[in-house]
Every structure is written in structure tokens, then in C-alpha cells.
Design an enzyme around this catalytic site. Structure first.
Site, mmCIF file in Angstrom:
data_model
loop_
_atom_site.group_PDB
_atom_site.id
_atom_site.type_symbol
_atom_site.label_atom_id
_atom_site.label_comp_id
_atom_site.label_asym_id
_atom_site.label_seq_id
_atom_site.Cartn_x
_atom_site.Cartn_y
_atom_site.Cartn_z
ATOM 1 N N GLU A 300 0.839 -1.210 0.000
ATOM 2 C CA GLU A 300 0.000 0.000 0.000
ATOM 3 C C GLU A 300 0.871 1.255 0.000
ATOM 4 O O GLU A 300 0.571 2.231 -0.680
ATOM 5 C CB GLU A 300 -0.930 0.024 1.221
ATOM 6 C CG GLU A 300 -2.064 -0.979 1.148
ATOM 7 C CD GLU A 300 -2.964 -0.799 -0.075
ATOM 8 O OE1 GLU A 300 -3.379 0.327 -0.360
ATOM 9 O OE2 GLU A 300 -3.237 -1.810 -0.753
ATOM 10 N N TRP A 303 1.854 2.219 -3.357
ATOM 11 C CA TRP A 303 0.904 2.979 -4.183
ATOM 12 C C TRP A 303 1.223 4.471 -4.127
ATOM 13 O O TRP A 303 1.015 5.212 -5.077
ATOM 14 C CB TRP A 303 -0.543 2.755 -3.705
ATOM 15 C CG TRP A 303 -1.119 1.484 -4.240
ATOM 16 C CD1 TRP A 303 -1.293 0.313 -3.560
ATOM 17 C CD2 TRP A 303 -1.591 1.247 -5.582
ATOM 18 N NE1 TRP A 303 -1.834 -0.625 -4.391
ATOM 19 C CE2 TRP A 303 -2.025 -0.075 -5.637
ATOM 20 C CE3 TRP A 303 -1.666 2.044 -6.726
ATOM 21 C CZ2 TRP A 303 -2.544 -0.637 -6.804
ATOM 22 C CZ3 TRP A 303 -2.187 1.484 -7.889
ATOM 23 C CH2 TRP A 303 -2.612 0.157 -7.916
ATOM 24 N N TRP A 332 -20.855 14.960 -17.686
ATOM 25 C CA TRP A 332 -21.021 14.930 -16.230
ATOM 26 C C TRP A 332 -22.219 15.771 -15.817
ATOM 27 O O TRP A 332 -22.613 16.699 -16.525
ATOM 28 C CB TRP A 332 -19.765 15.461 -15.533
ATOM 29 C CG TRP A 332 -18.539 14.658 -15.832
ATOM 30 C CD1 TRP A 332 -17.493 15.027 -16.621
ATOM 31 C CD2 TRP A 332 -18.238 13.336 -15.367
ATOM 32 N NE1 TRP A 332 -16.554 14.022 -16.676
ATOM 33 C CE2 TRP A 332 -16.987 12.964 -15.914
ATOM 34 C CE3 TRP A 332 -18.900 12.413 -14.550
ATOM 35 C CZ2 TRP A 332 -16.389 11.734 -15.677
ATOM 36 C CZ3 TRP A 332 -18.303 11.192 -14.303
ATOM 37 C CH2 TRP A 332 -17.067 10.858 -14.866
ATOM 38 N N ASN A 367 -9.825 4.322 3.776
ATOM 39 C CA ASN A 367 -9.602 4.098 2.345
ATOM 40 C C ASN A 367 -10.785 3.419 1.655
ATOM 41 O O ASN A 367 -11.181 3.810 0.559
ATOM 42 C CB ASN A 367 -8.328 3.271 2.139
ATOM 43 C CG ASN A 367 -8.053 3.036 0.665
ATOM 44 O OD1 ASN A 367 -7.900 3.972 -0.105
ATOM 45 N ND2 ASN A 367 -8.027 1.775 0.249
ATOM 46 N N TRP A 385 -15.998 14.054 -11.424
ATOM 47 C CA TRP A 385 -15.107 13.561 -10.369
ATOM 48 C C TRP A 385 -14.167 14.646 -9.855
ATOM 49 O O TRP A 385 -13.715 14.615 -8.723
ATOM 50 C CB TRP A 385 -14.292 12.357 -10.889
ATOM 51 C CG TRP A 385 -13.480 12.682 -12.111
ATOM 52 C CD1 TRP A 385 -13.930 12.713 -13.403
ATOM 53 C CD2 TRP A 385 -12.098 13.065 -12.170
ATOM 54 N NE1 TRP A 385 -12.913 13.080 -14.255
ATOM 55 C CE2 TRP A 385 -11.781 13.305 -13.528
ATOM 56 C CE3 TRP A 385 -11.101 13.220 -11.203
ATOM 57 C CZ2 TRP A 385 -10.505 13.691 -13.941
ATOM 58 C CZ3 TRP A 385 -9.829 13.609 -11.624
ATOM 59 C CH2 TRP A 385 -9.546 13.840 -12.968
ATOM 60 N N TRP A 408 -9.026 9.194 -7.131
ATOM 61 C CA TRP A 408 -10.236 9.608 -7.859
ATOM 62 C C TRP A 408 -10.236 9.014 -9.262
ATOM 63 O O TRP A 408 -11.274 8.584 -9.764
ATOM 64 C CB TRP A 408 -10.362 11.134 -7.897
ATOM 65 C CG TRP A 408 -11.008 11.615 -6.633
ATOM 66 C CD1 TRP A 408 -10.371 12.042 -5.509
ATOM 67 C CD2 TRP A 408 -12.421 11.641 -6.343
ATOM 68 N NE1 TRP A 408 -11.296 12.334 -4.529
ATOM 69 C CE2 TRP A 408 -12.568 12.111 -5.021
ATOM 70 C CE3 TRP A 408 -13.568 11.322 -7.060
ATOM 71 C CZ2 TRP A 408 -13.812 12.256 -4.411
ATOM 72 C CZ3 TRP A 408 -14.810 11.469 -6.467
ATOM 73 C CH2 TRP A 408 -14.924 11.929 -5.152
HETATM 74 P P1 FAD Z 1 -2.623 2.726 5.531
HETATM 75 O O1 FAD Z 1 -3.628 1.748 5.021
HETATM 76 O O2 FAD Z 1 -2.009 2.465 6.818
HETATM 77 O O3 FAD Z 1 -1.488 2.809 4.391
HETATM 78 C C1 FAD Z 1 -0.166 3.268 4.691
HETATM 79 C C2 FAD Z 1 0.216 4.400 3.784
HETATM 80 O O4 FAD Z 1 0.292 3.967 2.431
HETATM 81 C C3 FAD Z 1 -0.780 5.548 3.773
HETATM 82 O O5 FAD Z 1 -0.578 6.397 4.872
HETATM 83 C C4 FAD Z 1 -0.502 6.202 2.433
HETATM 84 O O6 FAD Z 1 0.611 7.054 2.491
HETATM 85 C C5 FAD Z 1 -0.143 4.997 1.558
HETATM 86 N N1 FAD Z 1 -1.331 4.524 0.838
HETATM 87 C C6 FAD Z 1 -2.185 3.567 1.218
HETATM 88 N N2 FAD Z 1 -3.122 3.356 0.274
HETATM 89 C C7 FAD Z 1 -2.840 4.206 -0.728
HETATM 90 C C8 FAD Z 1 -3.420 4.471 -1.996
HETATM 91 N N3 FAD Z 1 -4.490 3.818 -2.445
HETATM 92 N N4 FAD Z 1 -2.881 5.432 -2.759
HETATM 93 C C9 FAD Z 1 -1.788 6.118 -2.343
HETATM 94 N N5 FAD Z 1 -1.184 5.902 -1.160
HETATM 95 C C10 FAD Z 1 -1.694 4.960 -0.368
HETATM 96 N N6 FAD Z 1 -3.932 9.170 0.299
HETATM 97 C C11 FAD Z 1 -3.251 10.253 0.674
HETATM 98 O O7 FAD Z 1 -2.211 10.137 1.346
HETATM 99 N N7 FAD Z 1 -3.677 11.511 0.322
HETATM 100 C C12 FAD Z 1 -4.819 11.706 -0.401
HETATM 101 O O8 FAD Z 1 -5.168 12.847 -0.707
HETATM 102 C C13 FAD Z 1 -5.583 10.568 -0.777
HETATM 103 N N8 FAD Z 1 -6.747 10.694 -1.462
HETATM 104 C C14 FAD Z 1 -7.444 9.576 -1.840
HETATM 105 C C15 FAD Z 1 -8.632 9.725 -2.591
HETATM 106 C C16 FAD Z 1 -9.340 8.603 -3.004
HETATM 107 C C17 FAD Z 1 -10.613 8.789 -3.816
HETATM 108 C C18 FAD Z 1 -8.880 7.323 -2.676
HETATM 109 C C19 FAD Z 1 -9.638 6.097 -3.114
HETATM 110 C C20 FAD Z 1 -7.713 7.159 -1.938
HETATM 111 C C21 FAD Z 1 -6.974 8.272 -1.513
HETATM 112 N N9 FAD Z 1 -5.789 8.149 -0.758
HETATM 113 C C22 FAD Z 1 -5.083 9.271 -0.404
HETATM 114 C C23 FAD Z 1 -5.217 6.823 -0.449
HETATM 115 C C24 FAD Z 1 -5.654 6.207 0.907
HETATM 116 O O9 FAD Z 1 -7.044 6.264 1.042
HETATM 117 C C25 FAD Z 1 -5.018 6.872 2.114
HETATM 118 O O10 FAD Z 1 -3.623 6.973 1.933
HETATM 119 C C26 FAD Z 1 -5.259 6.057 3.378
HETATM 120 O O11 FAD Z 1 -6.635 5.920 3.618
HETATM 121 C C27 FAD Z 1 -4.596 6.743 4.564
HETATM 122 O O12 FAD Z 1 -4.842 6.039 5.738
HETATM 123 P P2 FAD Z 1 -3.687 5.260 6.504
HETATM 124 O O13 FAD Z 1 -2.534 6.153 6.712
HETATM 125 O O14 FAD Z 1 -4.297 4.643 7.721
HETATM 126 O O15 FAD Z 1 -3.306 4.162 5.423
#
Ligand code: FAD
Length: 498
Positions: A300, A303, A332, A367, A385, A408
Site C-alpha cells: 500500500e 501505491w 457529467w 480508504n 469527479w 479519484w
Molecule cells: P494505511 O492503510 O495504513 O497505508 C499506509 C500508507 O500507504 C498511507 O498512509 C498512504 O501514504 C499509503 N497509501 C495507502 N493506500 C494508498 C493508496 N491507495 N494510494 C496512495 N497511497 C496509499 N492518500 C493520501 O495520502 N492523500 C490523499 O489525498 C488521498 N486521497 C485519496 C482519494 C481517493 C478517492 C482514494 C480512493 C484514496 C486516496 N488516498 C489518499 C489513499 C488512501 O485512502 C489513504 O492513503 C489512506 O486511507 C490513509 O490512511 P492510513 O494512513 O491509515 O493508510
């Protein structure tokens, strides 16, 4: 040329000149989204340079209200940054390193202001870490060229990713950046020569970005700032929860994820340190340290790197364009009432509403729920979007252009590696699957907290409509089945046109 190429050419064109610059009175590190002392590449290199030459290291942060405005940075994120700066200033002062903070009202003046400061301090070398957004790469290219003219050497380094953009080729081993130690302590001399820099003011707020008192108190308690907090969270997550991440990461009612995103986004935690901690935990014999959980967590974090790499390589995504050009002609909707219902968490779809209220209350959303609400906005409501992307940036504490745009793009099926457009989340099924007992919904939607059993997922269709209505909970604003058909037709038509 892409902005990264503009920066690389600026570095290349000036390389001879930069190499020949002799160290003068000081070496400077310019902090941006790397607000930490540990494992910070440019800061560490600046510190080494200063030590070798026997001159002080100065650090600086330039508050840029126009950049906060342009990047739609949420007030909660700005507040987190200012609180972090205060902690950072204290930590650096213990090492005799000043943190100079100044507000630069017009962002176009930043390169000139940096040049002036460097000249005032008699500093010959400026180190900074790279930011991958278009405006920032162009600005750094300008800083490199402008300062080279004044015989000042600028070094711009990769730091934000585990693997720097442009260094990953299929079939080859990626270059993984090494961890760096803290900067080295300045000699006492730094306090005598640059004493006034230790007292620079850090503003309490930035125009148009202030939080109401009630909000500020609540959010500050929820999101303590600074790198020590990041380390504490990382250690606790690795110790107790990372091993079960694969099982719990999709359950929004549980604390199954790390909540480290704000720290990774603002640089109070380096992604390399985070991955290293996870890998170290993987070597542990503790049965709680299940490698299935650890591997999924690392993937993750990858990503995050991935979306930054996408931004560097396809910078047009910064210009309101979908990654996939063939998705540019979808019709849209701009229905205001629907958009407001979504923003306020009053769509009549409990999982969507719970998530939107979590976002407004915490400045963060789980997430799984980000995917559900993004799919709902772009497909069930067919709303552009980009309106959702913007709303997220304006409210998320972890708002990050690359990850947000990527998320997005995935959910609205217009991005790189997207969910196929004909896969449309059913918000009720998502809720039954990932919030089976309805705890998440009841927590965030108080109008539904008296509803027992599975009716909480769909109160009006499952015999709990009277109670929901009495408590002021709205009926669904669309019929999912009808909305789904409408979305499929609109996407198909848009792609044919595109
Ligand atoms: P954990 O699940 O603990 O993951 C660890 C770290 O991995 C996160 O802190 C983050 O840095 C990274 N990560 C995890 N999943 C993703 C992912 N899908 N994409 C990119 N990085 C990821 N993340 C952001 O940091 N900033 C945003 O503005 C953002 N906007 C999002 C918008 C949408 C529509 C979606 C679907 C996802 C978005 N994310 C974003 C990704 C993800 O939702 C968040 O990083 C995550 O929910 C943060 O929670 P956590 O630190 O507990 O994540």
C-alpha cells in the site's frame, strides 16, 4: 519538456558552475514537505557539507499563502504544518541549528527572496528535496538557474519516495534510497553568528486557512503534530497491528490501518523509514507479526510512490485532465443539490453519509470509504469527479495531489490502472460487506444509531423508514439500480465520442 526535465536540464546546465562554488559563511537547507530531522536526504547532505567546511548549517521554511491557496490545502493541514514547524524549531535548536521562517506573500517572489536571504547570510550552498508537482518543479528549475548566476550552488534531491521516480524499469532492481541519520550538531559559533535566526516568528495561522476555535481544539487533539508523534504511531502500528493489516484494512469500524498518511504527506515521516520498520518487524518471531499483513502494508505504501511516479511522467494530470484522454468527453452532471447532499453526508445511503461525516469531523476518511464515496459521486450521481477531488483536497488532513488524483482516477475509472467503468460499487452491498454490524454507520450517523440489525444499511427499504424519518435522516436521493444503468450508458457514450 516535462517539468522534471526542465529541472534536470537546469541542474545539468549549471553543473560545472555549481561544482566550482566554494563554501562561504553557511550552508542552507530549505524545508518544504520534509518536516523532519531524521532520514531527510537533503538536510543530511547539507549538514555534511557544512561540517566538512566547518561552517554553520541554517534551515529555513517559507510560508506561501498563495501556494496553500493554489493547491487547495485544507486549513487542518495548514494548522498541522504550523504546529509541526514549532516542534521542528525546538528540535533543531537543541542541535544549535536555526530554523528561519518567513511568509512570502506572492509565490512568484520565492526564488528572488531565496537569493536575497542566501546573500544576506553569505551562504554559498542551498539543499532542498524535490516536490513533484508541476509548479514546484518549474520553480526549483528557476531557483537553480537564478542562484547559479549569483555563484550559489543549489542541490535538489529525491527524498519523498522509497524508489525515486524515473529509476524503476521493468526487469531491473529498483534503486531504493538509503536511510539517513539526523543532521549533525552545529558548533556554538552558529548561535553567535546567526543568533537572530533562532527567534524567527512562526505564524499562528495563514489567511483564509484558519480553523474555528472548537474545530482547532478537536482536530489538534486528534492529530498531534511533529516527527516524534509520527515515530510513536509507526512503532505502535508495527508492534500491534501491522500483522493483521491484510484482514482488517477494509473494515472502517476498526482501527486496522496505520493513520500515518498525514505524516507521510507532510514529511514528518519518511516513506523509507516506514518501509524499513515494516521489514524489520517481518523478521520478528512474534506471532503477531504476520508477514501476510506486513507485505500488504508495504504494497500500500508503494501505491504512494506509484502515484508520484505517474505525476512526474504524465504531468498533464495536474491540469484537470483525466489520465485516459478517451474519458475526456463524458457528460457529467453538475446538479448542485446532489453535490451538496454528498458533501454534507445526506444522500440517504448510510455508508456514503457516514464516510462523508467522518471526513468533515476528522479531516480523514478510511480508504475503503474513499473508494465508495468517490464511486458514488462519479457514477451514481454522475457528478464530475474533479468536484469530488477538489472537495477532498479542501478537507483532508493528508490531502496529497498525486494520491488523491490517483484515487479519484481509479474510482471514477478515468485514471491510470483504473477500476473498469462497468464495475460500479453498490453502496449498500459495500456497507453490508465491510461494515456488517453497522458500527461504523451508527458511529457517524446518529440519526440511525437506534436502528437494529441489517436495516441500518438501508433503513427505508428494510422497515426502519419511520424511525429514520423521525430522526431526520433523508431518503435515498437516487435509485442505485437506475443510476447504475444511467452511468453505464453515459460512460459508453463518452468513450465512443472520446
Ligand atoms: P494505511 O492503510 O495504513 O497505508 C499506509 C500508507 O500507504 C498511507 O498512509 C498512504 O501514504 C499509503 N497509501 C495507502 N493506500 C494508498 C493508496 N491507495 N494510494 C496512495 N497511497 C496509499 N492518500 C493520501 O495520502 N492523500 C490523499 O489525498 C488521498 N486521497 C485519496 C482519494 C481517493 C478517492 C482514494 C480512493 C484514496 C486516496 N488516498 C489518499 C489513499 C488512501 O485512502 C489513504 O492513503 C489512506 O486511507 C490513509 O490512511 P492510513 O494512513 O491509515 O493508510
Amino acid at each position: 519538456p516535462r517539468p522534471i526535465e526542465q529541472l534536470n536540464s537546469a541542474l545539468q546546465d549549471t553543473s560545472r558552475k555549481r561544482e566550482s562554488v566554494q563554501v562561504k559563511n553557511a550552508v542552507v537547507h530549505w524545508f518544504k514537505m520534509d518536516l523532519r530531522t531524521v532520514d531527510n536526504r537533503a538536510l543530511f547532505c547539507a549538514s555534511q557539507k557544512a561540517r566538512e567546511a566547518g561552517v554553520p548549517l541554517i534551515t529555513m521554511y517559507l510560508v506561501s499563502p498563495q501556494d496553500f491557496e493554489a493547491h487547495l490545502v485544507a486549513p487542518i493541514r495548514v494548522d498541522f504544518t504550523l504546529r509541526t514547524l514549532r516542534i521542528l524549531r525546538e528540535d533543531l535548536a537543541k542541535l544549535n541549528i536555526p530554523l528561519y521562517v518567513e511568509t512570502v506573500e506572492e509565490r512568484k517572489h520565492i526564488p528572488v527572496r531565496i537569493a536575497e536571504l542566501m546573500e544576506t547570510w553569505g551562504a554559498s550552498h542551498l539543499y532542498t528535496n524535490m516536490e513533484y508537482e508541476v509548479d514546484e518543479l518549474r520553480r526549483e528549475a528557476k531557483v537553480v538557474r537564478m542562484l547559479a548566476e549569483k555563484d550559489i550552488c543549489v542541490e535538489v534531491m529525491h527524498d519523498a519516495c522509497v524508489v525515486p521516480p524515473g529509476r524503476l524499469c521493468s526487469g531491473s532492481d529498483p534503486e531504493v534510497l538509503e536511510l539517513c541519520a539526523q543532521p549533525l550538531r552545529n558548533a556554538e559559533l552558529a548561535r553567535r553568528v546567526f543568533g537572530q535566526l533562532f527567534n524567527s516568528e512562526i505564524p499562528m495561522t495563514v489567511r483564509n486557512k484558519n480553523l474555528a476555535d472548537e474545530e482547532a481544539g478537536r482536530l489538534r487533539a486528534l492529530w498531534p503534530a511533529g516527527e516524534h508523534e509520527a515515530k510513536k504511531r509507526l512503532d505502535a502500528f508495527c508492534e500491534h497491528r501491522i500483522g493483521h493489516y491484510d484482514r482488517k484494512r477494509n473494515l472502517p469500524a476498526e482501527a486496522g490501518t496505520s493513520s500515518l498518511s498525514i505524516h507521510l504527506a507532510s514529511g514528518t515521516l519518511s516513506a523509507r523509514t516506514a518501509v524499513r520498520a515494516a521489514k524489520d518487524r517481518n523478521r520478528s518471531k512474534d506471532p503477531n507479526a504476520r508477514s501476510e499483513g506486513i507485505q500488504v502494508w508495504i504494497s500500500e505504501v508503494a501505491w504512494r510512490d506509484f502515484y508520484k511516479h505517474v505525476l512526474v511522467n504524465w504531468p498533464y494530470i495536474c491540469m484537470n485532465k483525466p489520465f485516459k484522454p478517451e474519458y475526456s468527453n463524458i457528460s457529467w452532471s453538475y446538479d448542485k443539490a446532489h453535490f451538496v447532499a454528498w458533501c454534507e453526508g445526506r444522500t440517504g445511503f448510510p455508508m456514503v453519509d457516514a464516510a462523508m461525516r467522518q471526513l468533515r469531523e476528522m479531516g480523514w476518511m478510511h480508504n475503503r470509504c474513499r473508494m465508495v464515496v468517490a464511486s458514488f459521486l462519479s457514477k451514481d450521481l454522475m457528478i464530475d469527479w474533479r468536484m469530488g477531488e477538489r472537495f477532498f483536497m479542501e478537507h483532508l488532513i493528508d490531502g496529497d495531489f498525486a494520491s488523491n488524483n490517483g484515487g479519484w482516477g481509479f474510482s471514477a475509472s478515468v485514471g491510470v490502472d483504473p477500476q473498469p467503468y462497468f464495475r460500479i460499487f453498490n453502496p449498500t452491498l459495500q456497507s453490508e460487506r465491510f461494515d456488517k454490524a453497522g458500527d461504523y454507520i451508527r458511529k457517524w450517523v446518529p440519526e440511525l444509531c437506534g436502528i437494529k440489525g441489517s436495516a441500518v444499511h438501508e433503513p427505508y427499504a428494510r422497515g426502519a423508514g419511520a424511525l429514520a424519518k423521525k430522526n431526520g435522516y433523508p431518503e435515498p436521493i437516487v435509485n442505485h439500480r437506475v443510476a447504475r444503468e444511467r452511468a453505464l450508458a453515459a460512460y459508453k457514450k463518452g468513450i465512443e465520442r472520446g
